[in-house]
Design a protein around this motif. Sequence first.
Motif, PDB file in Angstrom:
ATOM      1  N   THR A 139       0.836  -1.209   0.000  1.00  0.00           N
ATOM      2  CA  THR A 139       0.000   0.000   0.000  1.00  0.00           C
ATOM      3  C   THR A 139       0.868   1.256   0.000  1.00  0.00           C
ATOM      4  N   ARG A 140       0.198   2.346  -0.365  1.00  0.00           N
ATOM      5  CA  ARG A 140       0.912   3.612  -0.429  1.00  0.00           C
ATOM      6  C   ARG A 140       1.460   4.010   0.944  1.00  0.00           C
ATOM      7  N   ASP A 141       0.792   3.550   2.002  1.00  0.00           N
ATOM      8  CA  ASP A 141       1.277   3.890   3.344  1.00  0.00           C
ATOM      9  C   ASP A 141       2.167   2.783   3.926  1.00  0.00           C
ATOM     10  N   GLY A 142       2.716   1.914   3.046  1.00  0.00           N
ATOM     11  CA  GLY A 142       3.792   1.017   3.494  1.00  0.00           C
ATOM     12  C   GLY A 142       3.345  -0.299   4.090  1.00  0.00           C
ATOM     13  N   ARG A 143       2.037  -0.607   4.074  1.00  0.00           N
ATOM     14  CA  ARG A 143       1.597  -1.908   4.588  1.00  0.00           C
ATOM     15  C   ARG A 143       1.608  -2.961   3.481  1.00  0.00           C
ATOM     16  N   VAL A 144       1.572  -4.225   3.885  1.00  0.00           N
ATOM     17  CA  VAL A 144       1.443  -5.332   2.937  1.00  0.00           C
ATOM     18  C   VAL A 144       0.153  -6.079   3.295  1.00  0.00           C
ATOM     19  N   LEU A 145      -0.759  -6.192   2.342  1.00  0.00           N
ATOM     20  CA  LEU A 145      -2.065  -6.825   2.568  1.00  0.00           C
ATOM     21  C   LEU A 145      -2.243  -7.990   1.607  1.00  0.00           C
ATOM     22  N   VAL A 146      -2.791  -9.090   2.124  1.00  0.00           N
ATOM     23  CA  VAL A 146      -3.004 -10.260   1.259  1.00  0.00           C
ATOM     24  C   VAL A 146      -4.228 -10.056   0.378  1.00  0.00           C
ATOM     25  N   ASN A 147      -4.065 -10.312  -0.909  1.00  0.00           N
ATOM     26  CA  ASN A 147      -5.157 -10.200  -1.871  1.00  0.00           C
ATOM     27  C   ASN A 147      -5.760 -11.571  -2.190  1.00  0.00           C
ATOM     28  N   GLU A 148      -4.940 -12.486  -2.715  1.00  0.00           N
ATOM     29  CA  GLU A 148      -5.457 -13.798  -3.133  1.00  0.00           C
ATOM     30  C   GLU A 148      -4.470 -14.899  -2.760  1.00  0.00           C
ATOM     31  N   LEU A 149      -4.977 -16.133  -2.727  1.00  0.00           N
ATOM     32  CA  LEU A 149      -4.145 -17.318  -2.551  1.00  0.00           C
ATOM     33  C   LEU A 149      -4.342 -18.256  -3.734  1.00  0.00           C
ATOM     34  N   ALA A 150      -3.269 -18.904  -4.183  1.00  0.00           N
ATOM     35  CA  ALA A 150      -3.385 -19.982  -5.168  1.00  0.00           C
ATOM     36  C   ALA A 150      -2.567 -21.155  -4.656  1.00  0.00           C
ATOM     37  N   MET A 151      -3.119 -22.352  -4.716  1.00  0.00           N
ATOM     38  CA  MET A 151      -2.418 -23.530  -4.177  1.00  0.00           C
ATOM     39  C   MET A 151      -2.016 -24.472  -5.290  1.00  0.00           C
TER      40      MET A 151
END
Lengths: 382, 382
Positions: free
Chosen positions: A262-274
């Motif tokens: 993110t623009r404010d430096g966080r990391v967020l999970v969007n999707e998972l693929a197995m």
Amino acid sequence: MGLETGSIRIGVIGGGQLARMMVPPAIHLGLRISVLAETEGSSAERAADVVGDYRDPETVYAFADTVDVVTFDHEHVPQEILHELERRGVAVHPRPGALQFAQDKILMREKLGELGVPVPAWAAVSDAAELQRFITEHGGRAVVKTARGGYDGKGVRVVSDAAEVRDWFTALAEDGHGGQLLVEELVDFTRELSQLVARRPSGETRTWPVVETIQRDGVCAEVIAPAPVATPATLDEAARIGAIVAAGVEVTGVLAVEMFETRDGRVLVNELAMRPHNSGHFSIEGSVTSQFEQHLRAVADLPLGDTRMTAPAAVMVNVLGGPAEGPMPVRYAAALAAHPEAKIHSYDKQPRPGRKVGHVTVVGDDLAAVRAAAQAAAAAFD
Amino acid sequence: MGLETGSIRIGVIGGGQLARMMVPPAIHLGLRISVLAETEGSSAERAADVVGDYRDPETVYAFADTVDVVTFDHEHVPQEILHELERRGVAVHPRPGALQFAQDKILMREKLGELGVPVPAWAAVSDAAELQRFITEHGGRAVVKTARGGYDGKGVRVVSDAAEVRDWFTALAEDGHGGQLLVEELVDFTRELSQLVARRPSGETRTWPVVETIQRDGVCAEVIAPAPVATPATLDEAARIGAIVAAGVEVTGVLAVEMFETRDGRVLVNELAMRPHNSGHFSIEGSVTSQFEQHLRAVADLPLGDTRMTAPAAVMVNVLGGPAEGPMPVRYAAALAAHPEAKIHSYDKQPRPGRKVGHVTVVGDDLAAVRAAAQAAAAAFD
């Protein structure tokens, strides 16, 4: 598993390019691989010993009888079939209890919440009013996703009014969530990242360098390895999240965790693929052990390989097939002559607009040069 | 050739590990590959669409009808069959006129003489008296070879008395040379080198770095790339010879020129092979374009790829199967766990004493470390 008596037999359900790209490392490792493909002439035709419908239980059970372990080219095999395979004593990797989180985005969001992994603000909404409330509370626009069946931008809409997904509420009223949709805040991201992780049944885990994925029209267009992020802390955070998710969902095989920076430096999970994932194709040439080899090793419960990069930079560019082109080999001579350093991969698929028909990878010391070469080589197929 | 309409179909005669290792790059490039194998259960079984005898003309012609170009896993297809294929309009690479020099060591020595390429002192001898004279004139010991059918030390004897090959004179009285044997001086060499070259029908040629091959009991045990020679002049001379031979015999596909570096600093040609060769297995991981991919590109008349190394050093060690071991996968778990950086290749062959059943390659920055790792990983299969 056959380890003591001869070659391990791996059965892959699904005959697309992911199954196809598992065949070369299976040949090199001396593993036997067979594929349950949907249609004759599928991308993995080379290894498509069986053609049949993965939704038909008896087809799947008969296929499983011929192999030592069952794994997947896609995540669409129904849970009932997967559980029955395990009841019959078949080794299934990833196991159904892990795979459900890749099959259902609402379950996935709930699980990530339990694991304490940072995700975008989200809700499971049952009707237009609930959805509209979420949209209003999150800046007037939001991302709506069907819980099941979406990929490459399918089953995903960015909306500002709940009426824009009225068809989905109607169509999905009978599904497992009673018509619920997943709605998420529209994340203000600077780039998209992907963390690939491989995990064996024993728990042994290896991660590749975090990569940047560049999407166009909701489809992966380009992957840069390693990701040229602003700060090393971002890479550490992505790797930390990847490890938590892999262990938390007890995946076996390759897991791709797609994330936003993110623009404010966080990391967020969007999707998972197995399964092996488009963000890991660079690893065929760019890593000591490719995601395809590692997936086979993991599902066969063999020790995992080194995931270091073979050079400082690798860039993969997808070839998305337009309608008038014919198969990729039509343009081969020109592309190969102009780019002797490019590794060109054709999935031997008939072109359709936007369809992934191949990819190009270039590996080298200088990211800018590598990226320019990969883009130029892929452009030969435009 | 199919270039304008779809995938090129390549037919490989011979079902050993060389054909097997052509399959992965064929899959990646989107080429269709099929194999005419001698037996069910051969190393290239994955792609063995047809099982039949390459010495049977009708079997070969029927196979050729199904592909766009015919190439080879070995050099044993009779010249009459190759010429008839060409008369029928089949693309055959390498062409019979080139292949004869890999099939017949006396023809090869004559051709190398014509080309002005340095070779050991040699003669074609018709009886024991001629042979004894050569032995006496060259220090009392010499190397005797049958003109045809030898490989991996078969058909080669070091003798000090002509009587030691009396059986060969008798057995070969009916062959094309009327029982002649090739005799060569015993070369006082410091190391053996191999120069791999790929050449297209158009003449485009690419060479890999010269490698050192280490033989044990007449069989290739280890390959070091690039060769750690005493002086750069040796590499230049080996590359010069490789280019002269490739152009001089008009090879198409991969050519391996095996050479001696003599104690007095000369480079002499020992053998030719017109196919991917054991001395080039390192290139699967060690070069941007492997010898197997390059061979396919060359015989399909596609532009050739970059042959630069992917790292400063690569070492390949053969796995020679003993009788009591069982197939390679028996030892997999231990070998993979101890050597995550090693690329282990199994040919899925039943072990026999001294039989090549697989190989291990390690690539990296430091030759000593790379070599130690490759030897240790291969030793796991001893």
